[in-house]
Each structure stands twice: as C-alpha cells, then as structure tokens.
Design a protein around this motif. Structure first.
Motif, mmCIF file in Angstrom:
data_model
loop_
_atom_site.group_PDB
_atom_site.id
_atom_site.type_symbol
_atom_site.label_atom_id
_atom_site.label_comp_id
_atom_site.label_asym_id
_atom_site.label_seq_id
_atom_site.Cartn_x
_atom_site.Cartn_y
_atom_site.Cartn_z
ATOM 1 N N LEU A 25 0.792 -1.390 -0.034
ATOM 2 C CA LEU A 25 0.137 -0.078 0.114
ATOM 3 C C LEU A 25 0.804 1.281 -0.168
ATOM 4 C CD1 LEU A 25 -2.847 -1.031 2.530
ATOM 5 C CD2 LEU A 25 -2.985 -1.122 0.018
ATOM 6 N N GLU A 26 1.998 1.056 0.456
ATOM 7 C CA GLU A 26 2.624 2.557 0.700
ATOM 8 C C GLU A 26 4.411 2.308 0.285
ATOM 9 O OE1 GLU A 26 2.164 4.605 4.708
ATOM 10 O OE2 GLU A 26 0.052 4.475 4.367
ATOM 11 N N GLY A 27 4.706 1.139 -0.020
ATOM 12 C CA GLY A 27 6.213 1.206 -0.440
ATOM 13 C C GLY A 27 7.079 0.578 0.700
ATOM 14 N N ILE A 28 8.268 -0.218 0.183
ATOM 15 C CA ILE A 28 9.108 -0.774 1.125
ATOM 16 C C ILE A 28 9.620 -0.155 2.074
ATOM 17 C CG2 ILE A 28 10.906 -0.824 -0.540
ATOM 18 C CD1 ILE A 28 9.936 -3.712 1.777
ATOM 19 N N ALA A 29 9.797 1.106 1.871
ATOM 20 C CA ALA A 29 10.713 1.985 2.753
ATOM 21 C C ALA A 29 9.864 2.296 4.013
ATOM 22 C CB ALA A 29 11.172 3.389 2.187
ATOM 23 N N ARG A 30 8.665 2.698 3.940
ATOM 24 C CA ARG A 30 7.761 2.825 4.936
ATOM 25 C C ARG A 30 7.655 1.572 5.730
ATOM 26 N NH1 ARG A 30 3.007 7.256 4.073
ATOM 27 N NH2 ARG A 30 4.441 9.085 3.642
ATOM 28 N N GLY B 295 -6.330 0.845 10.559
ATOM 29 C CA GLY B 295 -7.237 2.010 10.227
ATOM 30 C C GLY B 295 -6.111 3.018 9.734
ATOM 31 N N SER B 296 -4.937 3.433 10.583
ATOM 32 C CA SER B 296 -3.843 4.400 10.255
ATOM 33 C C SER B 296 -3.512 4.226 8.762
ATOM 34 C CB SER B 296 -2.812 4.299 11.237
ATOM 35 O OG SER B 296 -1.939 3.233 11.003
ATOM 36 N N VAL B 297 -2.985 3.027 8.417
ATOM 37 C CA VAL B 297 -2.631 2.868 7.059
ATOM 38 C C VAL B 297 -3.716 3.059 6.122
ATOM 39 C CG1 VAL B 297 -1.439 1.077 5.371
ATOM 40 C CG2 VAL B 297 -0.712 1.333 7.861
ATOM 41 N N LEU B 298 -4.862 2.538 6.106
ATOM 42 C CA LEU B 298 -5.956 2.648 5.183
ATOM 43 C C LEU B 298 -6.317 4.091 5.176
ATOM 44 C CD1 LEU B 298 -7.838 -0.775 5.817
ATOM 45 C CD2 LEU B 298 -6.388 -0.133 4.121
ATOM 46 N N GLY B 299 -6.376 4.564 6.338
ATOM 47 C CA GLY B 299 -6.964 6.143 6.420
ATOM 48 C C GLY B 299 -5.635 7.118 5.913
ATOM 49 N N GLY B 300 -4.638 6.671 5.471
ATOM 50 C CA GLY B 300 -3.545 7.613 5.089
ATOM 51 C C GLY B 300 -2.824 8.403 6.121
ATOM 52 N N LEU B 301 -2.737 8.157 7.398
ATOM 53 C CA LEU B 301 -2.089 8.954 8.336
ATOM 54 C C LEU B 301 -0.597 8.847 8.169
ATOM 55 C CD1 LEU B 301 -3.865 7.812 11.464
ATOM 56 C CD2 LEU B 301 -4.450 9.909 10.096
ATOM 57 N N PRO B 302 0.090 9.759 8.566
ATOM 58 C CA PRO B 302 1.629 9.842 8.427
ATOM 59 C C PRO B 302 2.123 8.504 8.873
ATOM 60 C CG PRO B 302 0.669 11.986 9.387
ATOM 61 C CD PRO B 302 -0.605 10.688 9.492
ATOM 62 N N VAL B 303 3.238 8.393 8.365
ATOM 63 C CA VAL B 303 4.122 7.089 8.611
ATOM 64 C C VAL B 303 4.517 7.029 10.019
ATOM 65 C CG1 VAL B 303 6.527 7.912 8.136
ATOM 66 C CG2 VAL B 303 6.007 5.588 8.040
ATOM 67 N N ALA B 304 4.594 8.294 10.895
ATOM 68 C CA ALA B 304 5.018 8.527 12.205
ATOM 69 C C ALA B 304 3.949 7.818 13.113
ATOM 70 C CB ALA B 304 5.387 9.936 12.628
ATOM 71 N N ALA B 305 2.547 8.136 12.743
ATOM 72 C CA ALA B 305 1.490 7.579 13.296
ATOM 73 C C ALA B 305 1.541 6.058 13.160
ATOM 74 C CB ALA B 305 0.311 8.063 12.987
ATOM 75 N N SER B 306 1.952 5.521 12.159
ATOM 76 C CA SER B 306 1.574 4.090 11.883
ATOM 77 C C SER B 306 2.869 3.314 12.666
ATOM 78 C CB SER B 306 1.848 3.727 10.454
ATOM 79 O OG SER B 306 0.621 4.151 9.712
#
Length: 425
Positions: free
Chosen positions: A40-45, A93-104
C-alpha cells in the motif's frame, strides 16, 4: 506415544491447541505489517513500521513477564490480549486512512508492546504444572520440548498463513486475523484452568528475588546468537531469491527450517535423551554452526533449501536446551520474566542481523548476509564451549535465587551417639 500421553495427561490436549493459536499473532503481525505496508505504501515505509513492531515486542516482553510473575498470568494476559487486538486494528486503520508514517510506526510499536507473550508464559505454565509431579524432571523436559515444537510450527505457519490471506482477501487481512486470534484465543488461553496465579515463596515474592545471574546472562547470549543466525540466514535467503528473479520463493525455502526443527522437537518430546542439558546445548550449537557454513557455497534454490533444512534439525534441540537450562537456574518466582528475557534476546538478534545483513547483501551479494549467520554461529560456539558448563548451571532453590544444595548437602551429618551412661539416664 507414551511421551506425548504423559504431557497431555497434565493439562489435557486443549492447552497446546490454545497456546498454538494464541501465539500465532506474534508470527502474523510482523510479516503482516511488512506485506500490508509494502503493497500500500512502499518498502521504505514498510521497513520502518515493521521495525518498530519488532522493537516493541523486544522491549515489552520482560515487563509483561514480570507482571505475570507478580500478579498472576490471568489478569496480565486478559489485559494484554484485547489491547493487542485493538492496537492491531488501529494500525490497519492508520494505514488505510492515510495517516503519516510516524502515526503508523507509533501504533506498530504499541502492537509489539502489548503482545501477550504467550510463548514464554506457556513455557512457564508447563514448568509450574510438571514440577510437582513424581516424574517432574523428565516430564518438564518433555513439556518444554513439546512447547518449543509448537513455537516452531507457529513460526512456519504464521508467514504462510499471512501470505495466503493477503493474496486471497486484502493486504490488511493478516493483521486483522492476528487481532481476531488475540481477542479470542489469547483470552481463552488466559482463562484456561491451568493459568498460574501470583508466585510466592514463603514470606518473599517475586519483587524481592534477584533474577540476574551469570548463568542466565550466558543463556541470553545464546538466545541472541540464535536470533542473529536466523536473521542473517533469512536476509540471505531473501537476497538470493531476488538475485534469482523469484522473490516469492524465499518463504518456501525458509519454511524448510521450521519443518525440520519441528520434527526434531517432536523427537525430543518423545525421547528427551540422557545427556545433561549443558552437553546437549554445546552439541546442538556446534552442529548448527557446522550446518550453517555451507550457505557460503550455495547458488540455487535446491541447495539452499537443503542447507536450511539441515540447520533446522539443530535449532529445536538448541532452543530446548536453552529454555530447559533457564528453568533450572532462574528463580521460580521470576520464571515468567526469565522466559520473556530469552524471547526478547531472540527478537533482538533477528532485528540486529536484519539491519546488518540487508545492507551487506545489497552491497556485496547474498553470501555476505549468510556470513552474518556464520559469524554468529562461531561466536555462539565460543560462548557455549567456554561458559556452558555444568557447575555454572546448578539448579536454584525454590524462590531464593541461590543454588540448591547438592545431594551430599541435603541434611547435616547425624550427631554422634550419646555415651552409654547418658543413654541409660
């Protein structure tokens, strides 16, 4: 089958089943997080968030073990398991909701911190259940062997199950399944009638007994080395699979270790062996190190799978000896904390090896990652051969943290008989 019947007679067949299902989230969450974030967001995250989850598991294990010793397993598990389920759902929910990577990353750390530590606490439970039996020593060895085997099976089943539900359902499915297992099976594991209460030894409690000892530090070093061997080999297998153009094969190759390790654990449950645990530990880590060295010469999937399977045959005997010696040297009132410390050592070792082996593999090829495993094995051999000796691993007396008296010291010498005149008087 007599060995298995003896273990099942202690608590019935449902305890191993529940402990297997309840410890699956520990295997599902890291790989599920990595797969979800990668897609969903790439290997770096994905690497950052999954790394925080591993860190949370390593840091949160010993405090949960300490609380379980002081307050009893049931209240600790009944709080940790639902909290872990909520944290896993919040991470999704944080990932599907598009929250910043710090929150995830923060939520992933919370998932790791609240992991109920079912594996270490299950071993502690078996020790408590078998210690008072007439055949206690042999029965404890069989139970710990079976529990280590269950760990290996969950280690094998977790990534395969995660990959299956992600492909069939949704990238978040593995984490949601882990949350469901924590909320249901984790709670049932905590409610099982065999759940130990607070451990006390006379007037003292776990708070007043010293845990650290040279023997336990050596065992933590062996657990750390085992994690390093795993982490380097895992990174090397992934790098080799990518080099050969089929990254999806890495899971199947790596699964060969879990299969042979589980089989070795079943054999150890049925026939624990006559050698002392210190001897078995030294033999197992030397064998594992020799079996790791051929990784430096592999170049294809078939050879790598064969070598990885061979390594697995020595993994379960090594871990059985490590946890068995911990049962011998750790105070009973702090057994849960001791077992979670060893579990954290395994996790830290895997994380450190992954951090070192990944860049090495990228810069110098997959054999450089395998070199991390070989170096860790050689270091573990040196520690085991020099420091894992019988006199260092004398069993402690219940609750005191001090060595138990030997057979020749159990009772004081008999008094001299009184003179004949005194006896007549």
């Amino acid at each position: 089958m007599n060995g298995f019947r003896a273990v099942f007679s202690v608590a019935g067949p449902w305890l191993p089943v529940l402990s297997f299902l309840a410890r699956l989230p520990a295997a599902l969450c890291p790989i599920g997080t990595l797969m979800m974030l990668t897609e969903l967001e790439g290997i770096a995250r994905a690497g950052v968030v999954a790394g925080m989850l591993w860190l949370g598991q390593a840091v949160g294990g010993p405090p949960i073990g300490r609380l379980a010793d002081r307050c009893g397993h049931r209240p600790v598990i009944l709080v940790a398991a639902p909290a872990n389920a909520v944290a896993a759902v919040a991470l999704v929910g944080s990932v599907l909701g598009g929250l910043p990577v710090a929150a995830s990353a923060l939520l992933a750390g919370l998932v790791g911190l609240t992991m109920p530590q079912v594996g270490p606490l299950s071993r502690t439970r078996w020790i408590a259940l078998t210690a008072s039996r007439p055949e206690g020593k042999e029965l404890t060895a069989r139970a710990l062997s079976l529990d280590t085997t269950i760990d290996e099976i969950s280690f094998m089943a977790g990534p395969a199950l995660a990959a299956t539900v992600v492909v069939v359902c949704h990238p978040s499915a593995a984490l949601l399944l882990a949350a469901l297992l924590s909320a249901v099976c984790g709670v049932l594991f905590g409610l099982h009638p065999t759940t130990p209460g607070p451990v006390r030894s006379g007037p003292g409690t776990a708070a007043g007994v010293r845990l650290a000892s040279p023997a336990l530090i050596v065992l933590c070093a062996m657990a750390l080395a085992q994690g390093l061997i795993w982490g380097g080999a895992n990174a090397g297998v992934s790098a080799l699979s990518e080099h050969l153009g089929d990254a999806g094969m890495a899971g199947f190759v790596w699964g060969a270790m879990a299969v042979t390790s589980a089989l070795a654990g079943l054999v150890a449950t049925a026939r624990p062996g006559k050698r002392d645990l210190t001897v078995r530990l030294r033999l197992a880590i030397v064998a594992q190190t020799l079996l790791v060295l051929p990784l430096l010469a592999v170049s294809g999937f078939a050879g790598t799978t064969l070598v990885i399977a061979g390594i697995g045959a020595a993994v379960a005997p090594h871990l059985i000896a490590v946890f068995g010696l911990a049962e011998r040297v750790a105070p009973a009132v702090r057994m849960g904390e001791a077992m979670t410390l060893l579990g954290s050592g395994l996790i830290v070792g895997q994380g450190v090896a992954a951090l070192a082996a990944g860049p090495l593999a990228q810069a110098y090829g997959f054999r450089a990652a395998f070199g991390v495993s070989c170096a860790a094995g050689l270091a573990a051999c040196a520690v085991a051969l020099v420091l894992v000796r019988g006199r260092r691993f004398t069993p402690v007396s219940a609750g005191s943290g001090r060595p138990a008296p030997s057979a020749t010291q159990v009772s004081p010498p008999a008094p001299e008989p009184a003179p004949a005149a005194d006896r007549r008087a």
